[in-house]
Design a protein around this motif. Structure first.
Motif, short mmCIF file in Angstrom:
data_model
loop_
_atom_site.label_atom_id
_atom_site.label_comp_id
_atom_site.label_asym_id
_atom_site.label_seq_id
_atom_site.Cartn_x
_atom_site.Cartn_y
_atom_site.Cartn_z
N ILE A 1 0.88 -1.33 -0.01
CA ILE A 1 -0.03 0.00 -0.06
C ILE A 1 0.77 1.40 -0.10
N ALA A 2 1.86 1.20 0.89
CA ALA A 2 2.95 2.52 0.95
C ALA A 2 3.54 2.56 -0.30
N LEU A 3 4.06 1.52 -1.04
CA LEU A 3 4.48 1.73 -2.27
C LEU A 3 3.77 2.32 -3.43
N GLY B 1 1.33 4.33 -3.03
CA GLY B 1 1.44 5.59 -2.72
C GLY B 1 0.31 6.24 -2.05
N TYR B 2 0.59 7.54 -2.16
CA TYR B 2 -0.47 8.75 -1.96
C TYR B 2 -1.92 8.40 -2.26
N ASP B 3 -2.46 8.27 -3.19
CA ASP B 3 -3.84 7.97 -3.88
C ASP B 3 -4.44 6.83 -3.11
N ILE B 4 -3.62 5.90 -3.23
CA ILE B 4 -4.34 4.44 -2.79
C ILE B 4 -4.66 4.56 -1.20
N ILE B 5 -3.64 5.25 -0.61
CA ILE B 5 -3.72 5.67 1.03
C ILE B 5 -4.97 6.29 1.09
N HIS B 6 -5.05 7.48 0.49
CA HIS B 6 -6.40 8.10 0.66
C HIS B 6 -7.68 7.38 0.19
N LYS B 7 -7.75 6.73 -1.10
CA LYS B 7 -8.70 5.65 -1.04
C LYS B 7 -9.06 4.86 0.00
N ALA B 8 -8.20 4.17 0.30
CA ALA B 8 -8.27 2.70 1.38
C ALA B 8 -8.80 3.73 2.51
N GLU B 9 -8.37 4.78 2.99
CA GLU B 9 -8.88 5.30 4.08
C GLU B 9 -10.42 5.71 4.21
N ARG B 10 -10.84 6.28 2.86
CA ARG B 10 -12.25 6.49 2.69
C ARG B 10 -12.99 5.20 2.76
N ASN C 1 2.79 4.91 8.38
CA ASN C 1 3.96 4.88 8.92
C ASN C 1 5.07 4.71 8.17
N MET C 2 4.89 3.72 7.27
CA MET C 2 6.12 3.31 6.29
C MET C 2 6.16 4.57 5.37
N TYR C 3 5.06 4.97 5.03
CA TYR C 3 5.14 6.11 3.76
C TYR C 3 5.88 7.30 4.53
N GLY C 4 5.42 7.70 5.76
CA GLY C 4 6.12 8.88 6.46
C GLY C 4 7.65 8.42 6.81
N GLY C 5 7.75 7.22 7.21
CA GLY C 5 9.11 6.66 7.43
C GLY C 5 10.27 6.90 6.35
N SER C 6 9.55 6.22 5.18
CA SER C 6 10.44 6.42 4.03
C SER C 6 10.81 8.00 3.46
N LEU C 7 9.95 8.80 3.47
CA LEU C 7 10.10 10.30 3.27
C LEU C 7 11.21 10.98 4.09
N THR C 8 10.85 10.64 5.60
CA THR C 8 11.99 10.92 6.26
C THR C 8 13.42 10.51 6.16
N LEU C 9 13.23 9.16 5.97
CA LEU C 9 14.83 8.64 5.87
C LEU C 9 15.24 9.09 4.29
N ILE C 10 14.51 9.41 3.33
CA ILE C 10 15.12 10.16 2.19
C ILE C 10 15.65 11.21 2.28
#
Length: 483
Positions: A152-154, A156-165, A303-312
């Protein structure tokens, strides 16, 4: 509730810490509501509502502490949301103007620890839920949860939004029934609703944990609003984020307090949910837990998505990173692996001390949110030279001493007011009977000190530079996009 003229190209998200150009902006402002509602409306949030009950407080004052902590903590978190559409950047990279190109590593390290800590707790809780309902090894389910969240995190952004809806709509049905069942079928100890049984220490402890939990979301917020077009208003962005997060948080924390008051010393998150659900009808507890595990998978992906951004962001501080899908995949895989190792090694003692972890998160991010919001809304008023954020020799410098000093001083003055269970109780907290009011100390000190230190900044010059670089910023963003 604006949308961009150009739809986003489908497929895996490529962008990470880089600027999102205007022709890639898309989405509807109201999508922030279900995203932040569902991020909080998952059963890990139950644990946040337990500290007052377990510390000797009664039910009514525990509920009031939860509402008060949520109202105040979410206020700061939601103000970060407007930064995403205006700057087109994820949250933590925005710390460079305050802390410097290298200095921002200080807060990024703390952010990464938070992502990892929450993921350990979330994935173990999800695995326990699946083990209880579908059986199978807990460790096997930890692996399954981690892998699904990684996918899901891979994407990315759009599927995370859709899944949460989608999860939000389902949650309203499943947990709506469950909540009515809890209110109607459970019985609570005598004195649970006695307003005269007020105790400062458990009330403030509950308030502090709740406020800290809500403020801890501040490091995520712009990550999920940065693709929105910049013409969305600050007020509406704030409202959708605030009410989504606050309602989700209050709902689950209140459930946690009600279940803990009912179960007493026998409280266990999974077993208590299962038992309370079965009071509605036989087998409903398992349905609640199965759905709850999906919510935990989704927040693990966040958390994985945000962790990836922070690591980058951290890697980029030492070696310039070209935002590619390969970079996202590598950092996501590393973040998932670290969380997986932690979850497989987690002990009951770690899970029992989750509230202490929440307090530590509060302490670390109170000064950061104060500095970041003061800079954005008061000092620079949203005017940043975005290209300079990625320039190691740019106008923001390698070390932002204004931000670093304000952060360190704000954190230092909080220490005497810390009250972290059996780990540490500061002298000021002891004098207050163990009550923790560090939130009210660190926030104003860091914010006001940062404002005072930055009075000489030439914000007008930064604004002129931002306008001069705008066209080049758009062009460079398109060059960096993968075909």
């Amino acid at each position: 509730m604006s949308t961009s003229a150009e739809p986003r190209v489908s497929g895996l998200e490529v962008r990470s810490i880089d600027y999102v150009p205007l022709d890639e902006r898309h989405g509807k402002l109201w999508h922030l509501g279900p995203l932040w509602f569902m991020s909080n409306a998952q059963i890990a949030t139950l644990a946040v509502g337990l500290i007052s009950i377990t510390g000797g407080g009664n039910l009514i004052w525990s509920l009031l502490a939860i509402v008060a902590g949520t109202v105040i903590g979410t206020f700061f978190m939601a103000f970060h949301s407007a930064q995403g559409p205006q700057l087109g950047l994820p949250q933590m990279i925005q710390s460079r103007p305050q802390f410097g190109y290298l200095g921002a590593l200080l807060v990024w390290l703390f952010a990464y620890v938070q992502y990892a800590g929450f993921n350990v707790f979330n994935s173990v809780l999800a695995a326990d839920s699946l083990h209880t309902t579908l059986h199978g090894s807990v460790k096997l389910w930890v692996v399954v949860v981690t892998v699904v969240a990684l996918v899901i995190a891979l994407v990315g952004y759009d599927i995370i939004h859709k899944a949460e809806r989608i999860l939000t709509y389902t949650f309203l049905v499943v947990f709506g029934i469950f909540t009515v069942g809890v209110l109607v079928t459970l019985h609570y100890p005598a004195g649970s609703f006695d307003l005269g049984a007020f105790k400062w220490t458990p009330f403030l402890a509950q308030f502090g944990v709740v406020a800290g939990y809500q403020i801890s979301w501040a490091i995520y917020v712009s990550d999920y609003s940065r693709y929105l077009p910049p013409d969305v208003t600050v007020r509406k962005t704030f409202y959708w984020t605030y009410f989504g997060s606050a309602l989700g948080g209050i709902w689950l924390m209140v459930l946690g307090t009600l279940l803990a008051a009912w179960a007493g010393k026998d409280f266990d998150t999974i077993k208590s949910i299962d038992a309370a659900g079965d009071k509605v009808f036989s087998g409903f507890g398992a349905i609640v837990l199965l759905f709850a595990s999906l919510g935990l998978v989704s927040v693990t992906a966040l958390n994985m998505y945000g962790g990836s951004l922070t690591l980058i962001s951290g890697i980029d501080s030492f070696k310039r990173v070209r935002p590619t899908l390969a970079v996202r995949l590598l950092t996501l895989a590393l973040t998932a692996a670290l969380s997986l190792v932690g979850a497989l090694a987690a002990t009951a003692n770690f899970l029992a001390n989750f509230n202490n972890f929440l307090l530590l998160v509060l302490y670390l991010f109170i000064p950061w949110t104060a500095v970041n919001l003061m800079d954005y809304y008061v000092v620079r008023r949203g005017h940043y030279a975005i290209a300079e954020i990625f320039n190691p020799r740019g106008i923001y410098g390698r070390w932002g001493w204004h931000g670093i000093i304000a952060y360190v001083v704000g954190f230092a003055v909080m220490i005497p007011f810390f009250s972290v269970g059996t780990l540490y109780v500061g002298p000021a907290a002891k004098a207050l009977g163990g009550a923790d009011i560090s939130l009210f100390i660190g926030l104003p000190v860091s914010a006001l000190l940062y404002w005072w230190l930055t009075r000489s900044l030439d914000v007008a010059a930064e604004t002129r530079l931002a306008l001069a670089e705008a066209a080049e910023l758009e062009r460079a963003a398109h060059e960096h996009r993968e075909p």
